[in-house]
Motif scaffolding. Structure first.
Motif, mmCIF file in Angstrom:
data_model
loop_
_atom_site.group_PDB
_atom_site.id
_atom_site.type_symbol
_atom_site.label_atom_id
_atom_site.label_comp_id
_atom_site.label_asym_id
_atom_site.label_seq_id
_atom_site.Cartn_x
_atom_site.Cartn_y
_atom_site.Cartn_z
ATOM 1 N N PHE A 38 0.798 -1.219 0.000
ATOM 2 C CA PHE A 38 0.000 0.000 0.000
ATOM 3 C C PHE A 38 0.833 1.273 0.000
ATOM 4 C CE2 PHE A 38 -2.776 -3.207 1.866
ATOM 5 C CZ PHE A 38 -3.884 -3.075 1.054
ATOM 6 N N THR A 39 1.965 1.231 0.669
ATOM 7 C CA THR A 39 2.762 2.450 0.776
ATOM 8 C C THR A 39 4.231 2.107 0.941
ATOM 9 O OG1 THR A 39 3.083 4.504 1.997
ATOM 10 C CG2 THR A 39 2.430 2.613 3.282
ATOM 11 N N GLN A 40 5.075 2.990 0.472
ATOM 12 C CA GLN A 40 6.514 2.837 0.642
ATOM 13 C C GLN A 40 7.047 3.827 1.685
ATOM 14 O OE1 GLN A 40 8.424 0.467 -0.757
ATOM 15 N NE2 GLN A 40 6.576 -0.365 -1.682
ATOM 16 N N HIS A 41 6.150 4.492 2.404
ATOM 17 C CA HIS A 41 6.541 5.478 3.399
ATOM 18 C C HIS A 41 7.358 4.800 4.492
ATOM 19 C CE1 HIS A 41 6.210 8.500 6.566
ATOM 20 N NE2 HIS A 41 6.012 9.363 5.575
#
Length: 145
Positions: A38-41
């Motif tokens: 969902f995210t690479q944060h």
């Protein structure tokens, strides 16, 4: 000519209806996900794990709900740890439902333990119901008692 047009429109309608039914059915076979899907944060895991351990009940509920909704298996151990220290009976049940959606066998083992040992009658009843529902659909799954 008119009857042929009506027949074509009926066929088109049924094909469209079949496509909608098929696409909705495909969505129901969702699988377990990882947060990186969902995210690479770089702080996403820490933020959500911190929210699961928050002292604010609303923040905790929302974080647990999101983990269960998106079936984020990365947080399985965080949920199990929180279940041990959780005092709010509603949040205990929510954690059980999140573990159920993640198809966590460790979580279902914990639900079985809660169904026998928790002090709250509602938590015991719901834990047993979640445990039973998890194994009702698939008789090949077992958890050591």
């Amino acid at each position: 000519m008119k009857s042929r047009l009506i027949q074509n429109s009926k066929n088109f309608f049924f094909v469209l209806l079949a496509a909608v039914v098929f696409l909705t059915g495909v969505n129901s076979f969702a699988q377990v996900n990882h947060l990186k899907d969902f995210t690479q944060h770089k702080y996403a895991y820490e933020n959500l794990a911190g929210a699961i351990k928050s002292s604010n009940d609303g923040v905790r509920e929302d974080a647990i709900y999101l983990v269960g909704k998106y079936r984020l298996i990365d947080f399985e151990n965080d949920l199990l740890k929180q279940l041990d220290s959780e005092n709010n009976s509603n949040i205990k049940v929510l954690i059980g439902l999140a573990l159920y959606r993640m198809e966590s066998e460790k979580g279902m083992q914990k639900m079985l333990e809660l169904s026998a040992k928790d002090s709250n009658e509602r938590v015991r009843r719901m834990s047993l119901a979640i445990y039973n529902e998890f194994f009702a659909g698939n008789s090949k799954r077992t958890v050591a008692r």
